[in-house]
Scaffold this motif. Structure first.
Motif, PDB file in Angstrom:
ATOM      1  N   VAL A  68       0.858  -1.187   0.000  1.00 20.60           N
ATOM      2  CA  VAL A  68       0.000   0.000   0.000  1.00 20.60           C
ATOM      3  C   VAL A  68       0.892   1.234   0.000  1.00 20.60           C
ATOM      4  O   VAL A  68       1.712   1.420   0.892  1.00 20.60           O
ATOM      5  CB  VAL A  68      -0.930   0.012   1.240  1.00 20.60           C
ATOM      6  N   TYR A  91      -2.054   5.902   4.686  1.00 23.35           N
ATOM      7  CA  TYR A  91      -2.089   4.560   4.109  1.00 23.35           C
ATOM      8  C   TYR A  91      -3.480   3.980   4.348  1.00 23.35           C
ATOM      9  O   TYR A  91      -3.952   3.966   5.488  1.00 23.35           O
ATOM     10  CB  TYR A  91      -1.079   3.644   4.791  1.00 23.35           C
ATOM     11  N   PHE A  93      -5.570   0.523   3.940  1.00 24.42           N
ATOM     12  CA  PHE A  93      -5.466  -0.911   3.702  1.00 24.42           C
ATOM     13  C   PHE A  93      -6.844  -1.494   3.423  1.00 24.42           C
ATOM     14  O   PHE A  93      -7.868  -0.859   3.694  1.00 24.42           O
ATOM     15  CB  PHE A  93      -4.828  -1.592   4.922  1.00 24.42           C
ATOM     16  N   ASN A  94      -6.872  -2.700   2.899  1.00 30.04           N
ATOM     17  CA  ASN A  94      -8.144  -3.370   2.614  1.00 30.04           C
ATOM     18  C   ASN A  94      -8.917  -3.693   3.882  1.00 30.04           C
ATOM     19  O   ASN A  94     -10.137  -3.790   3.855  1.00 30.04           O
ATOM     20  CB  ASN A  94      -7.920  -4.649   1.809  1.00 30.04           C
TER      21      ASN A  94
END
Length: 151
Positions: A68, A91, A93-94
């Motif tokens: 990422v 950042y 993230f999923n």
């Protein structure tokens, strides 16, 4: 009559599988993830100007964490005129699990930077604040308040 009972069992089985799959999908969609807009709007609501920064002029930009790449922003007070504005790296993230795995790997390797660095976590988001002015307190509390409101 025997064929009819088998067909009903097959139909019930298929419906059960469909119901199970749709409930799993609903759980995934229901995961409360933050977007970049959520984070930036929350920080701006606390007062400072947050402006996207060009990646081209970021020689100090860190590598990706868990694949990422960060979105980079400058952060400053509206009336402030600074030579080197402070930065935040966001950042996304999923999932929160992916974020925790990524930052648990990277945090121990972050050296004692000059400028000071402060990090913030919330759900699937990881924010790194680079205090080029030397004082994390300048925007540290503002960013922390914004992140807390996103919980």
């Amino acid at each position: 009559m025997e064929g009819f009972k088998i067909n009903i069992r097959v139909i019930i089985f298929i419906l059960s599988v469909c119901l199970l799959l749709s409930s799993c999908t609903s759980l995934e969609k229901g995961e409360n993830k933050l977007s970049l807009d959520d984070i930036i709007i929350a920080i701006r609501a606390e007062g400072p100007d947050v402006v996207p920064s060009s990646r081209d002029d970021e020689s100090e930009a860190p590598d990706a964490i868990n694949k990422v790449r960060p979105s980079i922003f400058t952060i400053a007070n509206a009336t402030e005129n600074v030579v080197k504005p402070e930065k935040i790296y966001v950042y996304l993230f999923n999932s929160e699990k992916d974020m925790n795995e990524g930052i648990n790997f990277i945090l121990p390797s972050i050296p004692a930077f000059i400028p000071p660095v402060k990090t913030y976590k919330q759900k699937n988001a990881f924010v790194v604040y680079y205090a080029y002015g030397g004082k994390v307190e300048k925007f540290g509390g503002v960013i922390q308040a914004a992140m807390n409101k996103l919980s």
